[in-house]
Every structure is written in structure tokens, then in C-alpha cells.
Motif scaffolding. Structure first.
Motif, mmCIF file in Angstrom:
data_model
loop_
_atom_site.group_PDB
_atom_site.id
_atom_site.type_symbol
_atom_site.label_atom_id
_atom_site.label_comp_id
_atom_site.label_asym_id
_atom_site.label_seq_id
_atom_site.Cartn_x
_atom_site.Cartn_y
_atom_site.Cartn_z
ATOM 1 N N LEU A 256 0.818 -1.215 0.000
ATOM 2 C CA LEU A 256 0.000 0.000 0.000
ATOM 3 C C LEU A 256 0.850 1.262 0.000
ATOM 4 O O LEU A 256 0.365 2.356 -0.322
ATOM 5 N N ASP A 257 2.122 1.133 0.377
ATOM 6 C CA ASP A 257 3.018 2.289 0.379
ATOM 7 C C ASP A 257 3.524 2.634 -1.021
ATOM 8 O O ASP A 257 4.097 3.700 -1.232
ATOM 9 N N ASP A 258 3.352 1.731 -1.959
ATOM 10 C CA ASP A 258 3.846 1.977 -3.315
ATOM 11 C C ASP A 258 3.034 3.086 -3.968
ATOM 12 O O ASP A 258 1.822 3.191 -3.787
ATOM 13 N N GLU A 259 3.694 3.932 -4.744
ATOM 14 C CA GLU A 259 3.029 5.074 -5.356
ATOM 15 C C GLU A 259 2.205 4.691 -6.578
ATOM 16 O O GLU A 259 1.339 5.455 -7.010
ATOM 17 N N GLU B 252 -0.612 3.444 -8.692
ATOM 18 C CA GLU B 252 -2.023 3.243 -8.402
ATOM 19 C C GLU B 252 -2.495 1.826 -8.755
ATOM 20 O O GLU B 252 -3.341 1.251 -8.088
ATOM 21 N N LEU B 253 -1.942 1.268 -9.824
ATOM 22 C CA LEU B 253 -2.334 -0.083 -10.223
ATOM 23 C C LEU B 253 -1.902 -1.109 -9.178
ATOM 24 O O LEU B 253 -2.648 -2.047 -8.866
ATOM 25 N N ILE B 254 -0.720 -0.926 -8.609
ATOM 26 C CA ILE B 254 -0.263 -1.821 -7.544
ATOM 27 C C ILE B 254 -1.206 -1.732 -6.356
ATOM 28 O O ILE B 254 -1.556 -2.743 -5.738
ATOM 29 N N THR B 255 -1.666 -0.523 -6.049
ATOM 30 C CA THR B 255 -2.609 -0.363 -4.939
ATOM 31 C C THR B 255 -3.901 -1.127 -5.204
ATOM 32 O O THR B 255 -4.450 -1.771 -4.305
ATOM 33 N N VAL B 256 -4.392 -1.071 -6.430
ATOM 34 C CA VAL B 256 -5.606 -1.812 -6.776
ATOM 35 C C VAL B 256 -5.369 -3.315 -6.617
ATOM 36 O O VAL B 256 -6.220 -4.042 -6.086
ATOM 37 N N ALA B 257 -4.198 -3.798 -7.061
ATOM 38 C CA ALA B 257 -3.874 -5.222 -6.925
ATOM 39 C C ALA B 257 -3.810 -5.628 -5.452
ATOM 40 O O ALA B 257 -4.317 -6.680 -5.056
ATOM 41 N N ILE C 267 -8.042 -3.910 8.963
ATOM 42 C CA ILE C 267 -8.880 -2.704 9.034
ATOM 43 C C ILE C 267 -8.174 -1.624 9.845
ATOM 44 O O ILE C 267 -8.192 -0.438 9.468
ATOM 45 N N ARG C 268 -7.555 -1.988 10.953
ATOM 46 C CA ARG C 268 -6.832 -0.982 11.767
ATOM 47 C C ARG C 268 -5.748 -0.302 10.944
ATOM 48 O O ARG C 268 -5.563 0.914 11.006
ATOM 49 N N LYS C 269 -5.005 -1.095 10.172
ATOM 50 C CA LYS C 269 -3.923 -0.529 9.364
ATOM 51 C C LYS C 269 -4.475 0.407 8.297
ATOM 52 O O LYS C 269 -3.923 1.488 8.041
ATOM 53 N N LEU C 270 -5.577 0.007 7.665
ATOM 54 C CA LEU C 270 -6.181 0.849 6.644
ATOM 55 C C LEU C 270 -6.715 2.152 7.248
ATOM 56 O O LEU C 270 -6.573 3.227 6.649
ATOM 57 N N VAL C 271 -7.312 2.058 8.422
ATOM 58 C CA VAL C 271 -7.792 3.267 9.103
ATOM 59 C C VAL C 271 -6.629 4.212 9.372
ATOM 60 O O VAL C 271 -6.729 5.430 9.158
ATOM 61 N N GLU C 272 -5.535 3.643 9.819
ATOM 62 C CA GLU C 272 -4.347 4.453 10.106
ATOM 63 C C GLU C 272 -3.833 5.143 8.852
ATOM 64 O O GLU C 272 -3.530 6.346 8.854
ATOM 65 N N MET C 273 -3.720 4.405 7.755
ATOM 66 C CA MET C 273 -3.134 4.959 6.530
ATOM 67 C C MET C 273 -4.074 5.963 5.875
ATOM 68 O O MET C 273 -3.636 7.024 5.415
ATOM 69 N N SER D 232 -2.046 12.112 -0.364
ATOM 70 C CA SER D 232 -2.289 11.399 -1.620
ATOM 71 C C SER D 232 -2.425 9.897 -1.400
ATOM 72 O O SER D 232 -3.179 9.224 -2.105
ATOM 73 N N LYS D 233 -1.700 9.371 -0.408
ATOM 74 C CA LYS D 233 -1.757 7.925 -0.164
ATOM 75 C C LYS D 233 -3.137 7.508 0.299
ATOM 76 O O LYS D 233 -3.696 6.503 -0.171
ATOM 77 N N GLY D 234 -3.725 8.295 1.217
ATOM 78 C CA GLY D 234 -5.050 7.959 1.693
ATOM 79 C C GLY D 234 -6.078 8.001 0.579
ATOM 80 O O GLY D 234 -6.943 7.121 0.460
#
Length: 529
Positions: free
Chosen positions: A299-302, A304-309, A323-329, A335-337
Motif C-alpha cells: 500500500l506504500d507503493d506510489e 495506483e495499479l499496484i494499490t488496486v492489486a 482494518i486498523r492498518k487501513l484506518v491508520e493509513m 495522496s496515499k489515503g
């Protein structure tokens, strides 16, 4: 007295009735009279056909006669006996058929013998198969290759490898020979270190159909292929080899393969975004909790396609920690969020949505993104999830989602074996005003065409299982109404060498991974008024 006495003088119905009785009863006492009728037919198609049926039935119950008659001078009777011996697996026929095949110049007769021997089975005919591996008649060569594979003959590995190597040479790689196809499958069936290592070395064979057969063969082998495939994901391995090896490991879904993929990320075997995308998608496809850490790191990768994968993979592995990690990020903003929120919508990650829905502002931001989507498939997926969750707030949010409108605009077909790529295509195409249809391989895509669907533009991946992109486009161009529909093929940078071949099949232009939404929209616009 034989029931065939005076047969030629009987009525048509009596003849058929008598022959049917013999075929069913398999009375060997009628063999001689049947042979006479076979050699001297009545010139009545229906009756003569029933004579053959009755003779088949009798010989199936009389192995000795079937074997003896292999030596007959009557060519038609010899062929009939060859087939009977094969169909009923008469082992005693093998020596006679091997003698028959020795030095035979009649390709049709040799094929009949090989076919029957293949049905009977056993290693007695192995030398015959070896001798015909390179027969000038493709059907004979293919039959021999198939049996070499079935018998797992290690002595034929070099000959099988030669087919694949020859099909990779200049002037030969544009068409996948059937012998090459069968040679790959035979090498996989033999399953030695030499044969499997060779197959993995040809993951990026110059012919796309050979690549697909290699991928399918390795996938079918399952866990047994993993130790060899991992050689394609190693320091110094080529970009295309790493992508294809990662894809196969994802298809196989073995835990040892997961270790290979996670190790590649941890040790940074490649910083190429296409390679990392393939690895993350494969980890998500394997779908075990062990891979969650690697996916969350992705999820740290910039890109966008990697994020979708990554989000696509995480959606089937949701737990409280994810879920906790996603809430944090997401809560950190920036831009990452926003990228993660968009990926959840694009991937239709309804399980992640369910976990984030009650997280205050994050749930509201996510719901706003869903409502803003122009894709009715996105609306349908999240509407169903909201109904499942229930409650007044969910009902209010359901009301925010528009019902599906009747399509009246341009239509696009996107073909890719990657679910996350298809999700991205849907997002890009709907944003560009197209009604998208997606398919996971060329065969599925061509099914839409055969059913009468009409498309204004088509986007297709090059390498896919079942039917690759080039085969799909080739079939498309031979279909009424699709001779001139724009086709854009998606490739990697190192597949430039394949573009001439792709253009010959009918591809109009190419777009190279990784690409942005704007780049794809611009490429499509080049072909649309």
C-alpha cells in the motif's frame, strides 16, 4: 445352420434384424459368413454398414481372430481389425502391429496402427514412437509425441526440446506448430529436472501461443512445478520471465510459491513496477494470511495499479488488523489515503468497505467516492453490501446510489486475466464515457462477440491463459463487423519485439505498462471521432 444362410435373398428388414442380432449376441460362429459379406458387399449402404457393425461385435469377442486377420491382404479388413484391436485393447495384437509398422510407407496405415497402439498402452511400442517423433506427417508426429509424454520417456527429452527451440527461431516463431504445443505438454508430463527447467526457460518464448501452453502446463503440474518456476524469480532474471513466473505461481496457489514471491519483494529483486504488480497480484491470488504483511507493505507503493492489486488481494483476507492498518493509513490523509480510497472503489472491495463503513469520516469519504463513481457495476456491488449490513444509515446511503441507466453511449471491451487490471479498466472506461464489458481471457471475450455484442473499441492484454491476445485478435478480424474495430494491445516494454507479430494479427496500436488513466484515454481518443 447359420442365421446368415440365404441372407442375400432376404428382405431388407430381415437383413437388418439378423445383423443386429449378430452384433448384439457377438456369435463367433457367424464370423466366416460375415467376412464373406464384408468382402463382397451387397451395395446397399444401410445393410453394408450393419455388416461392419456386426463384424465389429463378433471380433470384439474373438481376440484370436482379430489378431490373425491383421495379416490379411484385404486392406479394408486389416484397417477394421486394427481399430477393433485398439478399441478393445487386445494386447496380443501388439507384435503384429509393430511388424506392420516397420518400414511402412503408407502414412494413413501408420497412423491407424499408432492410434490403436496408443489405446492398448504399454511400453512395447516405445521405439516406434521414438522413431516417428519427427515424422513428416504432423498427425503421426503428434501422436508419437503424446505417447512419449504418456510413457514419460526421458530418452526423448532432447528430441522434444528441439521442437520448442526450432519454433523460437527467426522465421519460425510467428506460428505455434502443433508439434511444439504437444512437445511442451509431453515435457511437462515427463516431469524431470531437465524437462521442467527447460519449460521454465521458455516462459517467454517468442510465440505467444507457446507461452500460453507453457503457462498452462506448469499450472497444471501444481506444487511440483514451484521449485523450477522460482528460478524465474531471482536476481538477474529478465523482467518478462519474472512477470510470467509470478503469474504462474499465483495460478498454482501453493504456499511454497508464496514464500518465493514474498522473498522477491523483501530482497528487492526488481524495482520495476510491472514486476512488483505481478508479484503483489500473485500473492493476493494465493490468498493466505501469511501474505497479508507483504500486501499491506504494498500500500506504500506510489503506483495506483499496484494499490488496486493489493486491495483486491486484501479484500478476501480482511480481519481486524487489516482494518486498523487501513484506518491508520487513510486517516493520515494525503495522496496515499486518497489512492487507497479510490482503489477500494475500483476493486469493488466490499469486505474492506464493510470494515471501514463505521469508521466515522473514513466511512463517509469512502461512501462519497462510491456515489461519485460512474460505474453501475460499482454501485450494484456496494448497494448489495449495504443491504447486507442493514440499518437506517445504510438505507440512506443506498438511496444515494443511482439505479442502472440504459446504456446508449459507446461500448468498450477490455480483456485481461488480471482482476485488478479489469477493475482499473472499468474505472478508466466509465470515466471516459464508455459502457465497459470485461473478460478474463480471449475465449471469454470472443464469446461476447459470437453472441452478437457490438463494441466501439477493444483493449486486450497480450499474454493470457486459455486464449491469448493475439489468437483472440486474429479470430476477431475474421468475424463480420469486427474487421476494422480499433484494437489496442497492452504490453510490457520488453515485448516490443512482439509488436510486428501483433500488428499482423490485426492490432492497431499498443500501450505499455505501466500507464496512467489519462494515457489510456488519450490512446483510445486517437481512434475515435
Amino acid at each position: 445352420m447359420s442365421i446368415l444362410t440365404g441372407f442375400r435373398d432376404k428382405s431388407f428388414l430381415d437383413k437388418i434384424s439378423i445383423l443386429n442380432e449378430i452384433a448384439t449376441g457377438k456369435d463367433v460362429a457367424e464370423l466366416d459368413d460375415l467376412l464373406e459379406l464384408f468382402k463382397n458387399p451387397l451395395d446397399d449402404t444401410s445393410v453394408d454398414y450393419m455388416v461392419v457393425t456386426a463384424l465389429n461385435g463378433v471380433l470384439s469377442a474373438d481376440e484370436a481372430s482379430a489378431v490373425r486377420l491383421l495379416e490379411t491382404e484385404d486392406e479394408k479388413l486389416r484397417i477394421l481389425c486394427i481399430r477393433v484391436c485398439g478399441e478393445f485393447r487386445f494386447k496380443n495384437a501388439v507384435p503384429a502391429m509393430l511388424r506392420m509398422a516397420d518400414g511402412v510407407s503408407d502414412a494413413d496405415l501408420l497412423f491407424e496402427v499408432l492410434t490403436s497402439l496408443s489405446k492398448i498402452g504399454g511400453e512395447e511400442a516405445l521405439e516406434l514412437y521414438r522413431a516417428n517423433l519427427s515424422n513428416s506427417d504432423d498427425l503421426i508426429a503428434v501422436m508419437s509425441i503424446e505417447m512419449i509424454g504418456e510413457l514419460k520417456d526421458e530418452g526423448s527429452i532432447s528430441g522434444l526440446k528441439a521442437f520448442v527451440e526450432r519454433n523460437n527461431e527467426d522465421g519460425n516463431f510467428e506460428v505455434c506448430d502443433l508439434t511444439t504445443w504437444k512437445a511442451v505438454e509431453a515435457l511437462a508430463s515427463i516431469g524431470t529436472e531437465e524437462s521442467l527447467s527447460f519449460i521454465v526457460e521458455n516462459l517467454h518464448h517468442r510465440n505467444p501461443t507457446v507461452r500460453r501452453v507453457v503457462t498452462d502446463s506448469l499450472t497444471s503440474l501444481g506444487a511440483a512445478a514451484v521449485p523450477y518456476i522460482k528460478k524465474g524469480i531471482a536476481p538477474g532474471a529478465g523482467k518478462d520471465d519474472m512477470i510470467l513466473a509470478a503469474n504462474v505461481l499465483g495460478f498454482i496457489g501453493d504456499k511454497e510459491g508464496l514464500d518465493v514471491l514474498m522473498d522477491a519483494l523483501e530482497k528487492g529483486y526488481s524495482d520495476d513496477s510491472s514486476v512488483k504488480y505481478a508479484i503483489y497480484e500473485a500473492i493476493g491470488r494465493i490468498g493466505t494470511m501469511k501474505g497479508v504483511i507483504s500486501l499491506i507493505d504494498g500500500l506504500d507503493d506510489e503506483d495506483e495499479l499496484i494499490t488496486v492489486a493489493v486491495v483486491t488481494g486484501l479484500d478476501s483476507l480482511v480481519n481486524a488488523g487489516v482494518i486498523r492498518k487501513l484506518v491508520e493509513m487513510i486517516g493520515a490523509g494525503g495522496s496515499k489515503g486518497g489512492k487507497i480510497l479510490r482503489a477500494i472503489v475500483t476493486a469493488r472491495a466490499v469486505n474492506i468497505f464493510g470494515g471501514l463503513y463505521t469508521e466515522g469520516k473514513i466511512g463517509r469519504f469512502l461512501m462519497n467516492a462510491i456515489a461519485a463513481s460512474k460505474d453501475h457495476v460499482v454501485h450494484d456491488a456496494f448497494r448489495d453490501k449495504l443491504r447486507e449490513m442493514g440499518g437506517a444509515e445504510a438505507e440512506a446511503d443506498i438511496a444515494r446510489l443511482p439505479e442502472r441507466a440504459v446504456g446508449s453511449g459507446r461500448r468498450a471491451l477490455a480483456v485481461d486475466d488480471s482482476k485488478s487490471m479489469l477493475a482499473l479498466y472499468r474505472s478508466i472506461l466509465t470515466g471516459a464515457g464508455y459502457e465497459p464489458t470485461v473478460a478474463e481471457n480471449g475465449q471469454e471475450a470472443y464469446g461476447y462477440v459470437e453472441s452478437g455484442e457490438i463494441f466501439d473499441v477493444i483493449i486486450s492484454d497480450m499474454n493470457m491463459p486459455v486464449m491469448d491476445g493475439m489468437e483472440f485478435v486474429s479470430k476477431l478480424r475474421q468475424t463480420n463487423g469486427f474487421e476494422a474495430v480499433p484494437v489496442i494491445m497492452v504490453t510490457t516494454e520488453s515485448e516490443y519485439s512482439q509488436q510486428d507479430l501483433a500488428r499482423k494479427t490485426g492490432v492497431n496500436d499498443f500501450i505499455t505498462k505501466p500507464f496512467t488513466a489519462d494515457q489510456l484515454k488519450a490512446k483510445i481518443a486517437e481512434f475515435m471521432d
